[in-house]
Design a protein around this motif. Structure first.
Motif, PDB file in Angstrom:
ATOM      1  N   MET A  73       0.840  -1.177   0.000  1.00  0.00           N
ATOM      2  CA  MET A  73       0.000   0.000   0.000  1.00  0.00           C
ATOM      3  C   MET A  73       0.885   1.238   0.000  1.00  0.00           C
ATOM      4  O   MET A  73       1.815   1.344   0.781  1.00  0.00           O
ATOM      5  N   THR A  74       0.570   2.144  -0.867  1.00  0.00           N
ATOM      6  CA  THR A  74       1.306   3.403  -0.926  1.00  0.00           C
ATOM      7  C   THR A  74       0.593   4.444  -0.062  1.00  0.00           C
ATOM      8  O   THR A  74      -0.565   4.262   0.331  1.00  0.00           O
ATOM      9  N   VAL A  75       1.274   5.534   0.192  1.00  0.00           N
ATOM     10  CA  VAL A  75       0.655   6.637   0.915  1.00  0.00           C
ATOM     11  C   VAL A  75      -0.551   7.154   0.138  1.00  0.00           C
ATOM     12  O   VAL A  75      -1.593   7.492   0.723  1.00  0.00           O
ATOM     13  N   GLU A  76      -0.433   7.185  -1.186  1.00  0.00           N
ATOM     14  CA  GLU A  76      -1.550   7.637  -2.013  1.00  0.00           C
ATOM     15  C   GLU A  76      -2.756   6.709  -1.865  1.00  0.00           C
ATOM     16  O   GLU A  76      -3.901   7.178  -1.804  1.00  0.00           O
TER      17      GLU A  76
ATOM     18  N   GLY B 259      -1.411  -4.764   7.924  1.00  0.00           N
ATOM     19  CA  GLY B 259      -0.250  -5.633   7.824  1.00  0.00           C
ATOM     20  C   GLY B 259       1.022  -4.798   7.925  1.00  0.00           C
ATOM     21  O   GLY B 259       0.997  -3.575   7.765  1.00  0.00           O
ATOM     22  N   PRO B 260       2.151  -5.434   8.158  1.00  0.00           N
ATOM     23  CA  PRO B 260       3.394  -4.691   8.378  1.00  0.00           C
ATOM     24  C   PRO B 260       3.847  -3.855   7.192  1.00  0.00           C
ATOM     25  O   PRO B 260       4.430  -2.787   7.370  1.00  0.00           O
ATOM     26  N   THR B 261       3.546  -4.279   5.970  1.00  0.00           N
ATOM     27  CA  THR B 261       4.025  -3.517   4.809  1.00  0.00           C
ATOM     28  C   THR B 261       3.215  -2.248   4.568  1.00  0.00           C
ATOM     29  O   THR B 261       3.667  -1.358   3.850  1.00  0.00           O
ATOM     30  N   ALA B 262       2.033  -2.141   5.159  1.00  0.00           N
ATOM     31  CA  ALA B 262       1.190  -0.958   4.974  1.00  0.00           C
ATOM     32  C   ALA B 262       1.149  -0.071   6.216  1.00  0.00           C
ATOM     33  O   ALA B 262       0.472   0.953   6.219  1.00  0.00           O
ATOM     34  N   LEU B 263       1.875  -0.448   7.235  1.00  0.00           N
ATOM     35  CA  LEU B 263       1.818   0.258   8.515  1.00  0.00           C
ATOM     36  C   LEU B 263       2.192   1.733   8.389  1.00  0.00           C
ATOM     37  O   LEU B 263       1.476   2.610   8.873  1.00  0.00           O
ATOM     38  N   LEU B 264       3.283   2.027   7.732  1.00  0.00           N
ATOM     39  CA  LEU B 264       3.745   3.410   7.615  1.00  0.00           C
ATOM     40  C   LEU B 264       2.742   4.258   6.832  1.00  0.00           C
ATOM     41  O   LEU B 264       2.381   5.356   7.264  1.00  0.00           O
ATOM     42  N   ALA B 265       2.286   3.757   5.702  1.00  0.00           N
ATOM     43  CA  ALA B 265       1.341   4.522   4.880  1.00  0.00           C
ATOM     44  C   ALA B 265       0.061   4.821   5.650  1.00  0.00           C
ATOM     45  O   ALA B 265      -0.441   5.947   5.639  1.00  0.00           O
ATOM     46  N   ALA B 266      -0.476   3.829   6.348  1.00  0.00           N
ATOM     47  CA  ALA B 266      -1.696   4.040   7.116  1.00  0.00           C
ATOM     48  C   ALA B 266      -1.463   5.033   8.249  1.00  0.00           C
ATOM     49  O   ALA B 266      -2.286   5.914   8.496  1.00  0.00           O
ATOM     50  N   GLY B 267      -0.340   4.913   8.920  1.00  0.00           N
ATOM     51  CA  GLY B 267      -0.033   5.827  10.014  1.00  0.00           C
ATOM     52  C   GLY B 267       0.099   7.266   9.554  1.00  0.00           C
ATOM     53  O   GLY B 267      -0.339   8.188  10.240  1.00  0.00           O
TER      54      GLY B 267
ATOM     55  N   GLU C  76      -6.353   7.855  -0.319  1.00  0.00           N
ATOM     56  CA  GLU C  76      -7.601   7.669  -1.073  1.00  0.00           C
ATOM     57  C   GLU C  76      -8.606   6.873  -0.252  1.00  0.00           C
ATOM     58  O   GLU C  76      -9.799   7.191  -0.226  1.00  0.00           O
ATOM     59  N   ALA C  77      -8.135   5.837   0.437  1.00  0.00           N
ATOM     60  CA  ALA C  77      -9.033   5.053   1.297  1.00  0.00           C
ATOM     61  C   ALA C  77      -9.623   5.940   2.388  1.00  0.00           C
ATOM     62  O   ALA C  77     -10.827   5.888   2.658  1.00  0.00           O
ATOM     63  N   ARG C  78      -8.793   6.770   2.993  1.00  0.00           N
ATOM     64  CA  ARG C  78      -9.301   7.667   4.032  1.00  0.00           C
ATOM     65  C   ARG C  78     -10.335   8.636   3.457  1.00  0.00           C
ATOM     66  O   ARG C  78     -11.374   8.892   4.064  1.00  0.00           O
TER      67      ARG C  78
END
Length: 132
Positions: free
Chosen positions: A1-4, A30-38, A8-10
């Motif tokens: 997951m990217t920040v973009e 999941g761990p690979t999307a943690l930073l983008a979601a945060g 967009e989800a938000r």
């Protein structure tokens, strides 16, 4: 997951639910999307799980072990995954108003039946609305 993707989800979820800053948001990730979601959901609580269904299981743990039914009148689950069916039905049995938000065409029938209300997101329509 990217920040973009997370942004967009938000945007889609916030628009559909008319979220305010007073809402408690808990995101299973999941761990690979943690930073983008945060980065895109400041002030939210992130619960992480690894592996198949890891994020879902992290959210289910919150729903089952944190006395949600004693603390809230309303719960919104943003997922179409049937793994949430029993937890959603249990919350409803405790008198909690439960809404499920899912992508159009991607919601389990069991989950729809368990929820008091189901709201479908259509990212293509939301994008077109934003252009106007």
């Amino acid at each position: 997951m990217t920040v973009e993707d997370a942004a967009e989800a938000r945007r889609l979820i916030s628009r559909a639910l008319r979220l305010s800053s007073a809402e408690q948001v808990i995101i299973g990730i999941g761990p690979t999307a943690l930073l983008a979601a945060g980065l895109c959901w400041p002030g939210s609580r992130l619960v992480m799980g690894s592996g198949q269904d890891g994020a879902d299981l992290a959210l289910l743990d919150v729903l089952s072990s944190e006395r949600v039914e004693e603390r809230f009148d309303e719960v919104v689950v943003v997922s179409g995954d049937g793994i949430f069916s029993e937890a959603v039905a249990a919350l409803g049995a405790h008198g909690i108003d439960v809404t499920v938000v899912a992508l159009a065409g991607s919601c389990s029938k069991r989950l729809r039946l368990a929820a008091g209300r189901t709201l479908f997101l259509d990212p293509a329509a939301a994008y077109l609305e934003g252009v106007a």
